[in-house]
Design an enzyme around this catalytic site. Sequence first.
Site, PDB file in Angstrom:
ATOM      1  CB  SER A   1     138.117  26.593  -6.035  1.00  0.00           C
ATOM      2  OG  SER A   1     139.101  27.448  -6.558  1.00  0.00           O
TER       3      SER A   1
ATOM      4  CE  LYS B   1     139.510  21.737  -8.257  1.00  0.00           C
ATOM      5  NZ  LYS B   1     139.383  22.854  -7.300  1.00  0.00           N
TER       6      LYS B   1
ATOM      7  CB  SER C   1     140.096  25.923  -9.553  1.00  0.00           C
ATOM      8  OG  SER C   1     139.942  25.323  -8.271  1.00  0.00           O
TER       9      SER C   1
END
Lengths: 495, 485, 93
Positions: free
Chosen positions: A181, A82, A157
Amino acid sequence: MTSPAGAFRSAVSIRDDVVHGRRSAREVIEETLARIDRLEPRVDAFLAVDRAGALARAAEIDAEVTAGRAQGRLLGVPVAVKDNICVRGLPATCASRILAGYHPPFSAHAVERVLAEGGVVIGKTNCDEFGMGSSTENSAYKPTRNPHDLERVPGGSSGGSAAAVAAGMVPLSLGSDTGGSIRQPASLCGVIGFKPTFGAVSRFGLVAFASSLDQIGPLGASLLDVATLASVIAGPDARDSTALPRPAPDFVAALSPSLEGVRIGVHRDYVEDVADAAVRALIGRALETLREAGARIVHLDGVDLLSRYAVPAYYLVANSEASSNLARFDGLRYGPGAGAPDLLSTYTATRGRLFGEEVKRRILLGTFALSSGYHDAYYLKALRVRRLFIEAFQEAFRNVDFIAGATSPIPAFALGEKIDDPVTMYQCDVLTIPASLAGLPAVSVPCGRTPQGLPVGLQIIGPALADARVLSCAFAFEQRSGLMGTLAPLAEEVA
Amino acid sequence: MTAPRAAPDLEPVIGLEVHVQLATRSKLFCACRNEYGAAPNAHVCPVCTGQPGVLPVLNEQALSLGLSAALALGCEVPASTKFDRKNYFYPDLPKGYQISQYDRPLGLGGAVELAGDGGATRRVGVARVHLEEDAGKTLHPPGENYSLVDLNRAGVPLLEIVSAPDLRSPEEAHRYLVALKRTLRYARVSECDMEKGSLRCDANVSLRARGSSALNARVEIKNLNSFRNVERALAHDIARQTTLLAAGEAVLQETRMWREEEECTAPLRSKEEEHDYRYFPEPDLPEFAIPPELVERLRAGLPEMPAARLERYIGRLGLPAETAAALAADWEVADYYERCLAAGGVPARAVASFVLGAVLQEANARHVSVSGVNIPPASLAEVARLVEAGALSHQAARKVLAEIAASGQSAAQAVASLGLEQVSDRAQLAVAVDAALAAAPVAVAQYRAGKQNALNALVGAVMKATRGKADPKLARQLLLERLGA
Amino acid sequence: MDRTTVDWVARLARLEIDERTSARLAAQLSAILEYFRSLEQLATAGIAPAAHPGDLRGSTRPDEEAAASAAAQLLANVPRTRDGFIQVPRIIE
Ligand SMILES: [Mg+2]
Ligand SMILES: [Zn+2]
C-alpha cells in the site's frame, strides 16, 4: 547534490531555508496551502486539511527560529498523513463512514516523531477504506486521481499520500503498507515509497488492518527526503510490542551513490513475467542502470520465490486478522453507529451499513477462514505458506544483497476499470506482497514513464533489518537515473 | 436411544472453571489502575476501551503472578508462551475479542490436594492455567430499554484455572474450591474474594454409569456467586439429571443459570448464538520467553504451601490436627502465628489458642484480616509468656489483648493499666477461698457427696470474687486443702 | 461458498447483508476461494505456521499506573452515555 528546476522543493532544502532564516515556516506553509488550494480540486488527495493548525504551528516554529532555539530534522517541513494514522486533534476516518467524526485522543508514534523534529502536519490523506484496496477507489468519501493522468487511479491504499507528493502539494507524506500500500501507489504516481522491515517503525496509532503485516513508511520525491523521514520515524516504542527494540541506524548517513561490490538478484517473476511490456522494458533499463553503477546482476533462476502463491496466502492472513481487528467498530463507543431497537440489530446495522463493500467482503473472507472447520485449511495453511516465503527469501539472500524488479506489473489503470473484479484487483499487489509476508524492507523508486507518460517504479527488496542498505541502493539508482524530484506535469503548471 | 439405567448406578463427573483477578497495580495490557469499586469508567484509557490504533503491552507482574500460581499448583511451566484472540461480540468487550491463551497456556497438568478423612489426600487435577483479560461490567436497570456498560474492569488481569473432570460430588467441588483459594492466597496472586468478584466459578457436570467412561451430555452452570452456591447448584442439577435419566429422557447439552432465589438451575436463553470463537494467535504480541531463571526465582519466592505447613504444625510443633488445620487455612493467620512463635520462648499450643481465639475475634469484630489487627506478634508472645508463668489468667489475658488492640499499649502497660497482675499470693487468695466456701454450702455438700463438678463452681466463685485475677491453679489447690481432700 | 454459508459468516461477523448482496457476495467469495485453492499445490506438512514475519520476542512493561487519564475525552466520543456509563441497547437476559 543538484536540485532540479521546477515545482519540486525538497524537504531537506525547505528545512535548511527555515533553520537559517532564509524563509519563514509561515511562508512555507502558506505556499503549501496555496498549492493545495489550486491542485486539490483536481486530485482529491486529502480528506482533511488542517489550515489553522498548520499555520499556528508555523508561527511557533518561526518564534523558535527568531529565539535561536530552532532545531529538528524536519523543521518547517509540511507532511501529509494517511487518514488511518492518528493525529491528535484531527479526524481519523480511515476513509470509512464508520469512523465519521472520530477524533483520536492521541497521536501515532510516527506522528509524534515528525512533530518532535519540527515537521508540520498539513492534513490527512485519502486512502482505500481501512487500507483495503489498490486504487483508493474504496474510499467511502471520494476517489483520488493520479496526478499524471486524472482519469487514472493513483494506486492504493496510500493513494492520497502518493498523489499529494506527485502533485507537488507536499514534499513528504506518511503512508501504511500491508501488502504494497505504500510501494504500489508510489510506483503508479512516480514517487518514492518505502516499506521498512516489520517492526522498524512503531504501529502505535496506526489503525490496524492486518497487525502482522502493517507498517508505516514514508513517501517523497527524493531519496534523501525519504531517508530523512524514515530515520525520524524508525526506532523502538514501548507501546508496540512488535516494534524492534534497538535504535534504528541513521539512514541518511548510510546513503552512498556507489554500488561497487553489490550483488543484485533478478528473478523472472519480477522481471520477465511482468504483465505489461512497457513496464518490462523500463525495468530492464533500470537493471542496466544498476549495473552501470557498479552492481553485479545475479540471476536467481534456481530459487523459487513462490510469487504465484503470494496473493492467496496474503489475502487469507491479512483478512483473517482484519476480521478481528475490525470487530471493535460497532458504533457503541465511538463513530456514528446506526440506531436500532436491540443489540444484535445495532451491531449488524452499524457494521452492515457503514462499512463499504470491499471491507465487508474481506471481513467475511477472514471470518470464514478462521471459523471452525475451515481454520486449518485456510488460515493455518496460509501461515505455513508464509513460512515458506520467509525461507525462500532467506535462501535467495544467501547469494545476493538485494532483489530488484518491478513494483507493479502494470502502470496506473483507469478509474473504475477493476473495481468490480476483486480477483483482478488483488493481482495488482502480486509483486509487493512477498516482501510483506516475509516482513522485509522494500522501496519503490521511479524508473521512467511508459510511452503514455505513466510512471513505473523499480522495487528493491532487502533482507530483514537491511533498511539502510535498501535505501542506499535506491539512492544510488536515483542518482544515476536523473529522475530525482520529477513531479507530475500538472505540478509544474502551478510551479 | 436406550435409557440408561436408573439412579444408584450413576456417578457425577464434575469439572470447575475458576477465574481469579490478579492482584496487580495496573491492568493486563495498559497502565490503568486495577481497582475495585471506582466510579464508572474512571479507570479507562485508549487501550482498554478499544480505540482504533492502540496496542496491548503485557504487564510483567501479571505474567509473574500467573506463573507463580501455576507453580504453586504444581503445573508444568513451558519455556515460552503466547497469547491468542478469542473473538465474539458483546458490549462489555470493547475490541470485539478477548486476549486470552489458547494452545500454549502458562501452566499445564497441576493438581490440588484435598485432605480426606483420616489423613488421606485426594489429588484433583488442574488441567491448565492461563492468563486473559477481564471484560467490563454490564448493568441492566429494571424496566428500562437499555443496558449500561462500565469498562473499569475491562482489561483487568485474570487467571483462568481449569480443573480436570476429577470431582465426584458437590461436596468435593466445594472442598476443591476451598483448597484452591487457599493455595492462590498463599501464593499471593489474588485476594480471591468472591464478594468483590475477584474469584468467579463456572461448573460443569455430567453423569455416567459407575465404572463406565461414557459420559452423558455435559451441563455447564453459570452465575455461581459463592462456594455454597456451587455446591447447591451442582446438587440440584445432579438430581435433575438423575431424574431425567431415570425416566428414560436425555439430558440436554446446555448452559444453565443458577437461580439463587428459586434454588434451581434454569436454561440460559436458548437464543444464545452457537459460539465460534475463531481463536488465532494475537498478532500484536510476539511470543514471550519464560527464562528458567525467572521460573526459579518465582519458585523460590513461593511461601511454604498449606499442606506442608499443616504437616509441620502437627509433626514438629505437636499441635492437634484441628488446631493446625485452622491455622494453616489462611496464609495471613499462619504467618501471624509464626511471627508470634519467632518472638521466642513461648509454647506453640498456647499461642495457637490465642491466635485462633482472641486475635481472630478481634479481626472479625473489626471486619479486617488478621494483618489488620493491631496486636503486634511480639506483644501476643509476651502475653502468652505471662500466662505460662502463671502471672496472668487466661481470662485476664483476653482482656489484655483487647486492651492492646484498642490502645496500642505494650503487654506490660496493658496488664498494669487494667490492674490485672495475677493474685498468686496464698494468704491473699485464702481469704477469697474461705469466703467462697462460706457462701456456697450446697456446693460444698455436693462435692463431699462425690460430685467432682461442684469444685469447678467453687473455683469460678473465687475467680469472680477476685475479678479474674486469681491464679486458678492455686485457687483450686487451696480449695482442695480446705475441703480436706 | 453458498448463500447459506455467506449468511452464517455474516451473522458471525455481525454484518447486515440483504438478499441481493448475499447472492453477489456468494458468487464473488466463491471465485476468490476457488482462486485461493492454488495453495493446495504446496506441500506444507511439518512446516511451522508463521504468525509473525520475524523472530520477535515479546517485551513486558513494569506494573505501574499511568498518572494521566483520558477518560473524559474517551467518553466524549461515546454516542450515548448515562451517569458516566456507556449506554447500549438492552441486552436481553
Ligand atoms: Mg476464560
Ligand atoms: Zn486502560
